[in-house]
Design an enzyme around this catalytic site. Structure first.
Site, PDB file in Angstrom:
ATOM      1  N   HIS A  61       0.808  -1.228   0.000  1.00 13.92           N
ATOM      2  CA  HIS A  61       0.000   0.000   0.000  1.00 13.92           C
ATOM      3  C   HIS A  61       0.841   1.277   0.000  1.00 13.92           C
ATOM      4  O   HIS A  61       0.735   2.083  -0.931  1.00 13.92           O
ATOM      5  CB  HIS A  61      -0.997  -0.034   1.159  1.00 13.92           C
ATOM      6  CG  HIS A  61      -1.610   1.295   1.458  1.00 13.92           C
ATOM      7  ND1 HIS A  61      -2.472   1.922   0.575  1.00 13.92           N
ATOM      8  CD2 HIS A  61      -1.459   2.149   2.504  1.00 13.92           C
ATOM      9  CE1 HIS A  61      -2.838   3.089   1.096  1.00 13.92           C
ATOM     10  NE2 HIS A  61      -2.237   3.253   2.253  1.00 13.92           N
ATOM     11  N   HIS A  85       4.114   6.737   5.290  1.00 15.36           N
ATOM     12  CA  HIS A  85       2.972   7.505   5.797  1.00 15.36           C
ATOM     13  C   HIS A  85       2.142   6.783   6.848  1.00 15.36           C
ATOM     14  O   HIS A  85       1.442   7.415   7.624  1.00 15.36           O
ATOM     15  CB  HIS A  85       2.094   8.021   4.652  1.00 15.36           C
ATOM     16  CG  HIS A  85       1.127   7.022   4.101  1.00 15.36           C
ATOM     17  ND1 HIS A  85       1.411   6.252   3.015  1.00 15.36           N
ATOM     18  CD2 HIS A  85      -0.127   6.676   4.486  1.00 15.36           C
ATOM     19  CE1 HIS A  85       0.377   5.470   2.745  1.00 15.36           C
ATOM     20  NE2 HIS A  85      -0.573   5.694   3.617  1.00 15.36           N
ATOM     21  N   GLU A  89       1.331   5.626  12.777  1.00 19.06           N
ATOM     22  CA  GLU A  89       0.054   5.224  13.343  1.00 19.06           C
ATOM     23  C   GLU A  89       0.007   3.738  13.673  1.00 19.06           C
ATOM     24  O   GLU A  89      -0.510   3.336  14.697  1.00 19.06           O
ATOM     25  CB  GLU A  89      -1.075   5.571  12.373  1.00 19.06           C
ATOM     26  CG  GLU A  89      -2.432   5.379  13.004  1.00 19.06           C
ATOM     27  CD  GLU A  89      -3.521   6.005  12.173  1.00 19.06           C
ATOM     28  OE1 GLU A  89      -4.544   6.363  12.738  1.00 19.06           O
ATOM     29  OE2 GLU A  89      -3.339   6.130  10.939  1.00 19.06           O
ATOM     30  N   ASP A  90       0.530   2.919  12.760  1.00 16.26           N
ATOM     31  CA  ASP A  90       0.285   1.478  12.867  1.00 16.26           C
ATOM     32  C   ASP A  90       1.473   0.653  13.337  1.00 16.26           C
ATOM     33  O   ASP A  90       1.381  -0.569  13.420  1.00 16.26           O
ATOM     34  CB  ASP A  90      -0.142   0.917  11.492  1.00 16.26           C
ATOM     35  CG  ASP A  90      -1.411   1.575  10.986  1.00 16.26           C
ATOM     36  OD1 ASP A  90      -2.169   2.075  11.845  1.00 16.26           O
ATOM     37  OD2 ASP A  90      -1.628   1.595   9.766  1.00 16.26           O
ATOM     38  N   ASP A 161      -3.034   8.501  -1.169  1.00 16.49           N
ATOM     39  CA  ASP A 161      -3.414   7.422  -0.254  1.00 16.49           C
ATOM     40  C   ASP A 161      -4.859   6.995  -0.536  1.00 16.49           C
ATOM     41  O   ASP A 161      -5.180   5.820  -0.665  1.00 16.49           O
ATOM     42  CB  ASP A 161      -3.269   7.954   1.180  1.00 16.49           C
ATOM     43  CG  ASP A 161      -3.733   6.960   2.235  1.00 16.49           C
ATOM     44  OD1 ASP A 161      -3.314   5.791   2.174  1.00 16.49           O
ATOM     45  OD2 ASP A 161      -4.508   7.368   3.121  1.00 16.49           O
ATOM     46  N   ASP A 282     -20.863   9.812 -28.599  1.00 20.47           N
ATOM     47  CA  ASP A 282     -20.540  10.019 -30.006  1.00 20.47           C
ATOM     48  C   ASP A 282     -19.477  11.086 -30.151  1.00 20.47           C
ATOM     49  O   ASP A 282     -18.866  11.233 -31.190  1.00 20.47           O
ATOM     50  CB  ASP A 282     -21.781  10.463 -30.771  1.00 20.47           C
ATOM     51  CG  ASP A 282     -22.449   9.268 -31.400  1.00 20.47           C
ATOM     52  OD1 ASP A 282     -23.487   9.433 -32.028  1.00 20.47           O
ATOM     53  OD2 ASP A 282     -21.908   8.149 -31.246  1.00 20.47           O
TER      54      ASP A 282
END
Ligand code: MN
Length: 737
Positions: A61, A85, A89-90, A161, A282
């Site tokens: 990701h 990024h 946080e994770d 993101d 068209d």
């Protein structure tokens, strides 16, 4: 989880790393690919063992996000930040580590993105659905605007993101997918449009469209791909014809390409303009990319020479760029097979800005180490926040986020770059009290965007406000007339109530006198005890003149209110006066009514709808003056026998009026003004533009309007354009009224 980096040996992850680093090297042969590789190693270790909903390793990701940023030609710091990024946080990675290894800039960017993540998507299940949704939209929009103001790169990484999350949205449970798609459509796509990043905008829209309206998406994409096959030959033919013609005419460095129309825009046309599908796909679209500005117009000439242009479908966004900076010529012609062809003509540079928008400002430049230098942040901010000048997309935008919360706010900046949100229509006085209440009390003036403006000026999104203060200054009671925020108003009331009654009375009297003078009346006479006694009965709370003024001085009765009452008295008096004059002049008007020539006096140029008097001149017919005109008042005093009551008789004629518009010297503004005049069916009989060294433009024009209301419309609408600082009626002989 491992704290020490141990580069992965998983072949799948090595493949991802290779894709990132080799794409980077291809694009920037002399760039610092080791730095990118190091960022990858840190992210890979940090996310080790984490898996995306798609089943792929999590690291895929952030790498896809970084590749999108690379595609947008973002600078190296942004690429590194994109790779990292999600680590704050994770994962257990600490901010200090990032700062040490990649520098404070990268850390700022990552923290910006992380903050958006946390604040934008709170735990929705815990809140009442509808209301929470509205608040969330407003709140997330607010957060994003603030983040953009700090560093627009944060927003671009966030958009990248979101784009990758939308590309993999099928892996999510349908309910969650729907929520994310509608948020993307409502907030992220309009923001991408606002930033001028077309590439992101249309991808975000088409991906959300697919989730939100699966059936329509299928129908349109089937029909488009089918029609595309049918049209391929025609498109190729048109492309060849045009390319050959341009080459023959000496425009050799040119690209002529077919242009895909994106699906959501077709859906929009079908739904909004109820145009049948066939008529839309068209349509063949061509894009011509040349080197120089003048070649755009040359190419346009050759296009119109080859094929018949369709009436009214030409737009020149080169001389009048869109607010997000977009420039191109657009035209629609009847092609070689009788079908309409849409043609866009632009230079390579315009094309880059059209595709990358704000991101183009950050575009990586080979060999230049520092690529942020010289970014005119003030201008960028204006651009970002200036919803008002782009009425269509801004109203779409606001409707999309459907929040009155936001539309009731205005975002402005301190000179240091801090953002404050104030109620709509707030003034520098509100700003001052918002910064600090003591500051509000000693403010004497202000500059907005570097220009002195009155304290009563209405602030617009993106304005930079600088206050001028003096230690011994005191606030003016007039401020209560225009201060908008509750906070400022209550601070002012408290201040004035504390002053003693005599001071308040004096202050109130002065304020009312000023207001009456401003209205062109004799303020001194009308605030005299005799005049005020006449209106005392309108204010049952008080029984004498001093107390009435004290009430005004305390802010309990408004200046406006009392001034209006006093003004009403003047009107009555004047009417009385005229009735006397009328009887004297009656013979003149009745004798020659049909063949008397009526002329508008140059000094006040009255318009139908305005209160007028007639002056019977010697041999030049009847001169019409506005009743408030100083010349008229003079005449009424000196030669009342020649002054007569007259009234407008509507006959549909138009009347010359002079306007002075002071603006910031911005390209395209004159075109916007012209557009308004055109819409209101106003002729311009003369126009003069003067620019000042301070970057202002003074536009003097004579316009032909029907009446006072018509003129008011013109002044209101032109006055509301962004960058228009003032609009004034002007008169001959240098007198103004
Ligand atoms: Mn992410």
């Amino acid at each position: 989880m491992a704290a020490t980096p141990s580069p992965s040996t998983d072949p799948k992850i090595l493949e991802v790393k290779d894709r990132l680093v080799s794409t980077y090297r291809d694009q920037r042969p002399r760039g610092e690919s080791e730095r990118i590789a190091a960022a990858f190693d840190l992210a890979a270790v940090a996310h080790e063992g984490q898996v995306r909903a798609t089943g792929e390793p999590y690291i895929t990701h952030p790498i896809e996000v970084a590749l999108i940023c690379l595609d947008l030609r973002m600078d190296d710091d942004s690429i590194v930040a994109a790779v990292l990024h999600d680590v704050l946080e994770d994962t257990p990675v600490q901010p200090e580590q990032i700062k040490k290894q990649f520098g404070p800039q990268v850390l700022d960017l990552i923290e910006g993105v992380t903050k958006l993540q946390k604040d934008v998507i709170p735990n929705a299940s815990r809140q009442a659905a509808a209301r929470a949704e509205r608040n969330r939209a407003a709140e997330s929009l607010r957060k994003m605007l603030l983040a953009m103001a700090q560093d627009v790169r944060v927003m671009i990484i966030k958009l990248a993101d979101r784009l990758h999350n939308m590309r993999t949205i099928d892996a999510l449970p349908p309910e969650k997918g729907l929520r994310i798609a509608s948020e993307t459509m409502d907030i992220y796509a309009p923001l991408a449009a606002r930033l001028g990043i077309w590439q992101l905008k249309w991808q975000l829209e088409d991906l959300s469209f697919k989730v939100l309206h699966p059936k329509e998406f299928r129908d349109i994409s089937d029909a488009v791909s089918k029609s595309r096959k049918d049209r391929e030959a025609e498109l190729k033919e048109a492309t060849d014809i045009l390319r050959n013609r341009l080459h023959a005419k000496g425009i050799t460095n040119v690209q002529v390409v077919g242009r895909p129309k994106h699906l959501f825009s077709i859906f929009n046309k079908v739904v909004k303009q109820s145009i049948p599908f066939e008529q839309i796909y068209d349509l063949i679209a061509l894009r011509v990319i040349v080197e120089e500005n003048f070649e755009c117009y040359l190419a346009l000439g050759y296009v119109h020479d080859l094929w018949l242009p369709m009436q009214g479908l030409f737009s020149d966004y080169i001389s009048a760029p869109k607010p997000n900076g977009y420039q191109s010529l657009h035209t629609k012609v009847i092609g070689p097979h009788g079908d309409p062809i849409e043609v866009q003509i632009r230079t390579r540079k315009m094309h880059e800005i059209a595709e990358f928008g704000v991101a183009a400002h950050w575009a990586y430049k080979e060999g230049s180490g520092e690529n942020r230098g010289g970014e005119p942040m003030g201008q960028l901010r204006r651009q970002l926040f200036d919803w008002s000048s782009d009425s269509l997309s801004s109203s779409d935008f606001l409707r999309a986020v459907s929040t009155d919360l936001f539309s009731e706010q205005v975002f402005v900046f301190t000179p240091k770059g801090d953002v404050l949100d104030l109620p709509k229509n707030s003034t520098p006085v509100d700003f001052a009290f918002r910064v600090h209440s003591e500051l509000g009390l000693i403010t004497t003036g202000d500059k907005v965007n570097g220009v002195m403006v009155p304290l009563s000026a209405k602030l617009k999104n993106g304005d930079v406000v600088e206050l001028i203060t003096r230690r011994d200054a005191t606030p003016s009671i007039d401020w209560l007339e225009f201060a908008k925020s509750q906070h400022a108003r209550s601070k002012l009331r408290v201040y004035f109530r504390k002053l003693n009654k005599a001071d308040n009375s004096q202050r109130g009297r002065e304020a009312v006198e000023r207001e009456l003078n401003r209205l062109g009346l004799d303020g001194r006479r009308l605030t005299g005890d005799d005049a005020v006694k006449e209106v005392l009965s309108d204010f049952p709370q008080v029984d004498n003149v001093a107390d009435l003024f004290a009430r005004v001085g305390e802010g309990l009765t408004t200046v406006q209110n009392l001034a209006n009452k006093l003004r009403g008295r003047v009107k009555d008096e004047a009417r009385e006066e005229l009735r006397v004059n009328e009887s004297r002049a009656a013979t003149v008007i009745s004798a020659g009514h049909d063949n008397v020539m009526y002329k508008r006096a140059k000094c006040c140029q009255p318009l139908p709808g305005e209160d007028i008097i007639g002056y019977v001149s010697r041999g030049r017919g009847i001169l019409m003056h506005r009743r408030v005109c100083p010349d008229a008042q003079n005449l009424m005093e000196r030669e009342p026998e020649r002054v007569t009551a007259i009234e407008w008789e509507p006959d549909g004629s138009i009347h010359d009026t002079n306007l002075l518009v002071v603006t910031l010297n911005r390209q395209g503004l004159l075109a916007e003004i012209s557009a308004i005049l055109g819409e209101l069916k106003v002729n311009v009989s003369a126009l003069k533009v003067k620019t000042t060294p301070e970057g202002r433009a003074e536009i003097q024009m004579s316009v032909e309007v029907q009446d006072q209301r018509h003129l008011q419309q013109v002044m209101n609408q032109v006055g509301q354009l962004s960058d228009v600082m003032s609009i004034l009626r002007t008169f001959g002989k240098g007198s103004r009224r």
